[in-house]
Design a protein around this motif. Structure first.
Motif, mmCIF file in Angstrom:
data_model
loop_
_atom_site.group_PDB
_atom_site.id
_atom_site.type_symbol
_atom_site.label_atom_id
_atom_site.label_comp_id
_atom_site.label_asym_id
_atom_site.label_seq_id
_atom_site.Cartn_x
_atom_site.Cartn_y
_atom_site.Cartn_z
ATOM 1 N N ILE B 189 -2.038 -3.203 -4.882
ATOM 2 C CA ILE B 189 -0.595 -3.107 -4.668
ATOM 3 C C ILE B 189 -0.306 -2.457 -3.317
ATOM 4 C CG2 ILE B 189 1.531 -2.016 -5.495
ATOM 5 C CD1 ILE B 189 0.413 -2.364 -8.358
ATOM 6 N N ILE B 190 -0.960 -1.348 -3.037
ATOM 7 C CA ILE B 190 -0.664 -0.661 -1.771
ATOM 8 C C ILE B 190 -1.177 -1.462 -0.577
ATOM 9 C CG2 ILE B 190 -2.730 0.843 -1.678
ATOM 10 C CD1 ILE B 190 -0.868 3.089 -0.672
ATOM 11 N N ALA B 193 1.105 -4.239 0.342
ATOM 12 C CA ALA B 193 2.280 -3.766 1.074
ATOM 13 C C ALA B 193 1.984 -3.666 2.567
ATOM 14 C CB ALA B 193 2.720 -2.409 0.531
ATOM 15 N N LEU B 213 0.998 -8.076 -11.032
ATOM 16 C CA LEU B 213 1.511 -7.464 -9.809
ATOM 17 C C LEU B 213 0.390 -7.206 -8.799
ATOM 18 C CD1 LEU B 213 4.132 -6.351 -8.538
ATOM 19 C CD2 LEU B 213 3.503 -4.106 -9.456
ATOM 20 N N VAL B 217 2.462 -8.643 -4.787
ATOM 21 C CA VAL B 217 3.340 -7.946 -3.838
ATOM 22 C C VAL B 217 3.507 -8.839 -2.603
ATOM 23 C CG1 VAL B 217 3.747 -5.796 -2.571
ATOM 24 C CG2 VAL B 217 2.496 -5.750 -4.728
ATOM 25 N N TYR B 314 8.651 -4.803 2.465
ATOM 26 C CA TYR B 314 9.019 -3.454 2.015
ATOM 27 C C TYR B 314 10.439 -3.452 1.454
ATOM 28 C CZ TYR B 314 9.396 1.657 2.046
ATOM 29 O OH TYR B 314 9.536 2.967 1.678
ATOM 30 N N PHE B 317 10.994 -5.025 -2.097
ATOM 31 C CA PHE B 317 10.672 -4.225 -3.286
ATOM 32 C C PHE B 317 11.471 -2.925 -3.315
ATOM 33 C CE2 PHE B 317 7.160 -7.175 -3.130
ATOM 34 C CZ PHE B 317 6.984 -7.482 -4.465
#
Lengths: 321, 329
Positions: B189-190, B193, B213, B217, B314, B317
């Motif tokens: 997830i990170i 991003a 998820l 992302v 960014y 979300f």
């Protein structure tokens, strides 16, 4: 052990933490039975000992406000953020009660708008953006408000170039907010990426019992340092779900802090009375600041005698309230 | 073996009668065309009636239908030069997630024609043997780490990323926990991003919680009409809130998990319609429609700079999840 010849208050000192209620006599306002050593413990002694059993070192749940107070430097005043942000029932969710009703119940029970407390506080002389889950509010579940508070915490930390500390205690995403609560995982992690990439500030994640589901599977497993309290339940899927899926019993100690440490998933396990000192030391190391003496000592050292958790040499005068 | 869902039965039975009449006509040389076209007319109406008002639970069942297009069906139909690329470089090659590189087919006059792309998707099986191999599309940490490896590769070589989400959820097993399921999902997830390339995700079947998820992302998230995207499976939710897995249909309703619901909640950017009868009965048309939508969204994103791609992702979300101001007394 004989207590003959001693005055009552001296006797009591020996017995701090340990109490023997008459069989069948429950006095919950005075005593709590430790689920780990099965001994009755004075509530007062527990409170003095940061909710750690003075006999066996079992960590009871500690309230969010108390945790923040214990973490921050004494005689400093933290600034609270976003206390007024409250949840919205975007789905019109109804199970046995409507979500709107659950919100009201949780609010009057906790005096809080949601399951997260966010502050700017000083830790070891460093201003930090700190947050802590309140497990009493719907099991510390993460909905849009918790997600927003954590996102803002990371954004504030990036903006002011401050370290971030998040203390997790959560069953995971909040079902009553459906897929919107799932999206909070992405929202918070994206903000964390910015903190790490743009401000280069450290983020310390503290895992307490329990940290599971969508909270474990997002920012809480992404700390530059991940510190867990002893014997906390930490994992993605809950033990019951796993048992149902694989149709067999789980091994002893599965998904505990100790298990995660053994499997390389966390940096270290720190008992509650050493948490503040540990965080101060690592933060000051990462930020290349001079060493600072921190007294990790328990308030009531006598009560701690004999417990493995408290086996620490006494240091100089206490600095902790 | 064809899996017929309960609510589809009247349509399937009507279709059977039509087929019988055709057979009779062919073998006996009797003209039954009037009856046949009458029945066909009825079948169309019946299908429209049933599919115009599917319940969230019925959509969930369609989303899980083994006849639905899976990741490899999209890959084979929409791309050329496909190479599956394997392994997390740490000891495992999770079969529940497929990763690889390919090029968009050239259809003429489309900005995506011939464009190289990294493709990542959950892969379910159509029968028991395949499903054991694919673990029913439930990935272990190894699968997410393989996916992340490919995403980073895409980032380095400036290749767009397309993901297909179709999983009941990340695998809840001892080995998965032992190898850090939570960390693997969180890490993806990170890192997603941080990607500097266009990412389009398609929820093509089941969008099961963190397991979905972890490859979701994206700059744009599309959803098939009869797919679902949820924080927890309806049965899992029912087991917790009503202490009864059989209350799944009720939970499906409450959780707002269908394509149209997710569009309204702002979680997805477009719902791709399925033909009446569902994607599992009309694979080719569905794949075509998904292909068109994916091309359109990539075309929109191709003009953006690396920084813009990160920023818009960014913001996408960041905006999710309504809150209100309500001062404490």
């Amino acid at each position: 052990m004989s207590n003959e010849g001693r005055r009552w208050f001296e006797q009591r000192k020996e017995f701090v933490g340990r109490a023997r209620p008459a069989e069948g006599q429950d006095t919950p306002d005075l005593l709590t039975r430790c689920p780990s050593c099965n001994e009755p413990v004075y509530n007062e002694a527990l409170a003095e000992n940061k909710q750690v059993c003075p006999l066996c070192g079992h960590h009871f749940r500690l309230g969010a406000m108390k945790r923040l107070e214990l973490l921050c430097d004494p005689d400093t005043t933290p600034v609270h953020h976003d206390d007024a942000l409250a949840p919205v029932d975007a789905l019109g969710f109804v199970d046995s009660k409507p979500y709107g009703k659950r919100i009201e119940v949780a609010r009057s029970k906790t005096g809080r708008n949601d399951a997260f407390v966010s502050i700017t506080g000083r830790v070891g002389g460093i201003d930090c953006e700190i947050g802590c889950f309140d497990f009493r509010y719907m099991g510390g579940s993460m909905g849009s408000v918790v997600g927003e508070l954590i996102t803002r915490l990371f954004e504030r930390a990036a903006e002011h170039e401050r370290p971030a500390i998040v203390i997790s205690a959560s069953g995971g995403a909040r079902m009553q907010e459906g897929v919107l609560s799932l999206m909070q995982m992405a929202k918070t992690c994206a903000a964390l990426a910015r903190l790490q990439d743009e401000a280069g500030m450290p983020y310390i994640s503290v895992l307490t019992h329990p940290t599971t589901g969508g909270v474990a599977a997002s920012f809480s497993m992404l700390g530059d340092l991940i510190i867990a309290e002893p014997e906390a339940l930490i994992g993605f899927a809950g033990p019951r779900v796993i048992e149902q899926t694989i149709g067999q019993q789980l091994p002893e100690g599965f998904q505990t802090s100790e298990y995660l440490l053994e499997h390389g998933m966390i940096d270290l396990i720190v008992p509650r009375d050493q948490l503040r000192g540990t965080i101060v030391r690592v933060l000051r190391q990462m930020l290349k600041l001079d060493s600072l003496e921190v007294d990790d000592a328990l308030v009531d050292r006598d009560a701690a005698a004999g417990g493995p958790v408290h086996a620490k040499p006494a240091s100089s005068a206490g600095t902790e309230a | 073996m064809d899996v017929v869902l309960d609510f589809e039965r009247p349509i399937v039975e009507l279709q059977k009668r039509i087929d019988q009449l055709r057979e009779l006509q062919d073998s006996n040389g009797v003209d039954l065309s009037a009856s046949i076209s009458e029945l066909e007319h009825q079948a169309v109406k019946l299908q429209a009636r049933i599919f115009a008002q599917l319940s969230p639970w019925q959509r969930t069942l369609i989303a899980r239908h083994p006849g639905r297009p899976f990741t490899m069906d999209y890959v084979n139909a929409l791309f050329t030069e496909w190479n599956e690329l394997h392994g997390d470089r740490a000891g495992h090659d999770d079969q529940a997630i497929i990763t690889g590189m390919a090029r968009f087919r050239t259809i003429g006059d489309d900005p995506c024609d011939g464009m190289p792309v990294v493709i990542i998707g959950h892969q379910k099986g159509r029968n028991t043997r395949e499903n054991i191999k694919r673990n029913f599309g439930m990935a272990r940490p190894d699968g997410y780490r393989k996916a992340l490896r490919l995403m980073k590769l895409a980032d380095r070589f400036d290749m767009p990323i397309l993901t297909f989400i179709d999983t009941p959820g990340a695998y809840p097993g001892i080995d998965a926990e032992e190898r850090g399921q939570a960390e693997a999902i969180a890490r993806n997830i990170i890192e997603m991003a941080r990607l500097n390339v266009p990412v389009v995700a398609v929820v093509s079947g089941e969008g099961g919680s963190g397991g979905a998820l972890a490859i979701g992302v994206a700059n744009r998230v599309l959803m098939l009409e009869n797919s679902v995207y949820s924080v927890i499976s309806p049965e899992g939710c029912a087991a917790i809130l009503w202490r009864d897995r059989a209350e799944g249909p009720r939970a499906a309703e409450a959780l707002k998990i269908t394509g149209p619901d997710c569009l309204e909640l702002g979680v997805v950017d477009e719902v791709v319609s399925e033909p009446w009868g569902g994607a599992h009965r009309h694979r080719k048309a569905t794949i075509e429609a998904v292909g068109q939508a994916v091309r359109k969204h990539f075309s929109d994103l191709l003009g953006l700079t690396r920084q813009e791609l990160r920023t818009t992702r960014y913001d996408r979300f960041r905006a999710m999840g309504p809150v209100v101001e309500r001062p404490l007394a």
